[in-house]
Design an enzyme around this catalytic site. Structure first.
Site, PDB file in Angstrom:
ATOM      1  CB  SER A  93      -0.971  -0.107   1.321  1.00 49.70           C
ATOM      2  OG  SER A  93      -1.952   1.198   1.261  1.00 49.70           O
ATOM      3  CG  ASP A 234      -2.610   4.307  -1.066  1.00 49.70           C
ATOM      4  OD1 ASP A 234      -3.951   4.275  -2.318  1.00 49.70           O
ATOM      5  OD2 ASP A 234      -2.626   3.237  -0.788  1.00 49.70           O
ATOM      6  CG  ASP A 236      -3.334  -1.296  -2.178  1.00 48.32           C
ATOM      7  OD1 ASP A 236      -3.327   0.381  -1.849  1.00 48.32           O
ATOM      8  OD2 ASP A 236      -3.595  -1.454  -2.011  1.00 48.32           O
ATOM      9  CG  ASP A 238      -6.308   0.353  -0.501  1.00 43.17           C
ATOM     10  OD1 ASP A 238      -6.000   1.821  -1.016  1.00 43.17           O
ATOM     11  OD2 ASP A 238      -6.353  -0.022   0.204  1.00 43.17           O
TER      12      ASP A 238
HETATM   13 MG    MG Z   1      -3.475   1.092  -0.154  1.00 43.17          MG
END
Ligand code: MG
Length: 447
Positions: A93, A234, A236, A238
């Site tokens: 992340s 960020d 990844d 999400d």
């Molecule tokens: Mg993330």
């Protein structure tokens, strides 16, 4: 081993192919069937993905490798396709480049809940894997093209051409959103400029955590191009965070509030689910639309699970999310989705034609937030002392203690990782916030 956001560690130290192989074997022993695997752009991602897949295949699972994609894209593909028994994402992340980790996904696209994670850990530590014989080993296929399903699912959520006439700048931070967010916004009709949009696990432009400092080049590009906003993700994707048309970073609670206003106006009278640490702004805006806020412990997985639970009880859930740019759209999927959040901002601005994002942000009520850590050898005991000192007041015990007053609130929680307590205080009046902080510090000083 697993925290609220999966397993994470420094590659070559805690995070090794051996560890990930065993996680794959444990997951494969629990979720027989076809498992979808994806990864973010980290340099260690390929090696760890191979280890994960080896563990899955040796327990008889089949694997579909989706390649590099955002975590919410993998979650969407798993949710939308009944053939998947689950999935796993190799990602750390927002952590720095030397980190990597694993997030385990259930067949419905949600992150694996605590009770199942404990079962997985127990198998991991006991080496309890259902290894199959030579004729039962699973097969691997690749399907990197399926990322397109995610892009389309978001685009068709909005009226065609909703972004026409709007210029936007996207900063995927060298992460997997480079493959999705520019395409999503272009197909909505926007004119899209990009920065840090080449996938690169060394993160040459900025770190995976989108901080105001790291987004300075994005701000400059927004101003130079006359864009309506800049959006950054960020590592990844999400989460999504924004800079407005003046290049100013939008604090994430305000981002939440702006999108909440749009979503709740279209779905009034429902519940908005968020952790206890989120700004009271979210309550103010929910109230405008006859919505009520339902509070959870800190962690997006608790928000997602609570939304599902409430809907199962027949409640209407309008929206959910955290005050860190991780927002959850119940008619899309039950996980934080940065690509959907970027698209939503286009819809928010289209809805207020003639107004700039800076106007909308400036029109929101201002809250003052104090965030501190305090070292404590026995953090749980210190939280109890504070609870006792404020016992005459309204206290919620959803996560730590939240002391609630008409003009302020304070949240005191044990840190999950260090011997300390975390203190948050919020008020519309900075003087009142400071006063409440001093009250808490006086109690701590007397222990
Ligand atoms: Mg993330």
């Amino acid at each position: 081993m697993f925290g609220t956001n999966g397993v994470r560690g420094v590659v070559g130290e805690m995070m090794t192919p051996t560890l990930v192989l065993k996680i794959g074997a444990a997951l494969g022993s629990m979720r027989k069937g076809t498992i979808a695997v994806g990864r973010d752009t980290r340099t260690s991602g390929e090696a760890l993905a191979h280890a994960l897949k080896a563990g899955l295949l040796m327990t008889g699972c089949s694997v579909v490798d989706m390649g590099i994609l955002p975590t919410p894209a993998l979650q969407y593909i798993i949710k939308a396709d009944d053939r998947f028994a689950g999935g796993a994402m190799i990602t750390a992340s927002h952590n720095p480049p030397e980190y990597n980790g694993v997030k385990v996904i259930e067949a419905d696209g949600t992150e694996m809940a605590d009770d199942e994670i404990i079962k997985l850990e127990n198998r991991f530590f006991a080496d309890e894997f259902d290894a199959v014989a030579w004729d039962g080993v699973g097969r691997e296929t690749a399907a990197p093209e399926r990322i397109e399903e995610y892009i389309q699912a978001i685009v068709r959520h909005f009226p065609a051409g909703i972004g026409e006439g709007m210029t936007v700048v996207v900063d995927p931070g060298s992460g997997p959103a480079a493959l999705t967010t520019p395409a999503i916004l272009e197909r909505m009709g926007c004119r899209v400029h990009t920065i840090n949009a080449r996938i690169d696990g060394t993160f040459p432009g900025r770190l995976p955590e989108p901080t105001p400092e790291g987004l300075q080049p994005l701000s400059e590009m927004v101003i130079a191009t006359g864009a309506a906003f800049g959006v950054a993700h960020d590592g990844d994707a999400d989460r999504a965070v924004f800079v407005d048309n003046k290049g100013r970073y939008i604090e994430e609670n305000y981002e939440f509030g702006l999108i909440e206003d749009y979503v709740c106006r279209r779905n009034p009278g429902g519940l908005v689910v968020t952790p206890v640490a989120t700004s009271r702004l979210i309550q103010d805006i929910a109230g405008k639309h006859g919505c009520t806020v339902d509070y959870t412990p800190v962690g997006s997985i608790y928000v997602a699970r609570r939304m599902i639970e409430l809907i199962g009880q027949g409640e209407r859930v309008s929206f959910g999310g955290e005050g860190n740019g991780g927002l959850i759209y119940p008619d899309h999927q039950f996980c934080r989705d940065g690509g959907m959040t970027a698209a939503m901002m286009v819809a928010v601005l289209a809805d207020h034609s003639g107004k700039d994002l800076s106007d909308l942000a400036d029109a929101l009520p201002v809250y003052h937030l104090i965030k501190e850590k305090y070292p404590a050898p026995d953090p749980g005991a210190l939280v109890s002392v504070i609870e006792e000192a404020f016992s005459g007041e309204t206290i919620e015990r959803i996560d730590g203690i939240k002391i609630i007053r008409d003009d302020a609130w304070a949240l005191v929680r044990e840190s999950g990782t260090e011997p300390m307590i975390r203190i948050m205080i919020e008020s519309g009046d900075p003087g009142i916030a400071d006063g409440m902080y001093r009250e808490i510090m006086r109690v701590i000083g007397q222990t």
